[in-house]
Design a protein around this motif. Structure first.
Motif: not given
Length: 64
Positions: A3-5, A10-11, A17-19, A21-24
């Motif tokens: 699960q950690t991997i 996914w992180d 795709f995060n334009l 600059g923040g963290k999802f």
């Protein structure tokens, strides 16, 4: 372990795709719930202090 991997995969994948600059996702690894609560409460009180300072600065500015 698996699960950690998957979580870290996914992180990293989503950061492409995060334009903005923040963290999802919150990737901070806290020791336990107590440590997480301690950090959250400290953050909340810091925001309260900042809000009070801003309000006081506005009040002092307008009455001079």
């Amino acid at each position: 372990m698996k699960q950690t991997i998957i979580y870290h995969f996914w992180d990293g994948f989503s950061s492409v795709f995060n334009l903005s600059g923040g963290k999802f996702f919150n990737t901070d690894n806290f020791k336990n719930g107590l440590e997480r609560d301690k950090k959250s409460i400290a953050s909340d009180w810091q925001k309260v202090g900042i809000s009070i300072k801003v309000a006081m600065d506005k009040e002092l500015c307008c009455h001079e």
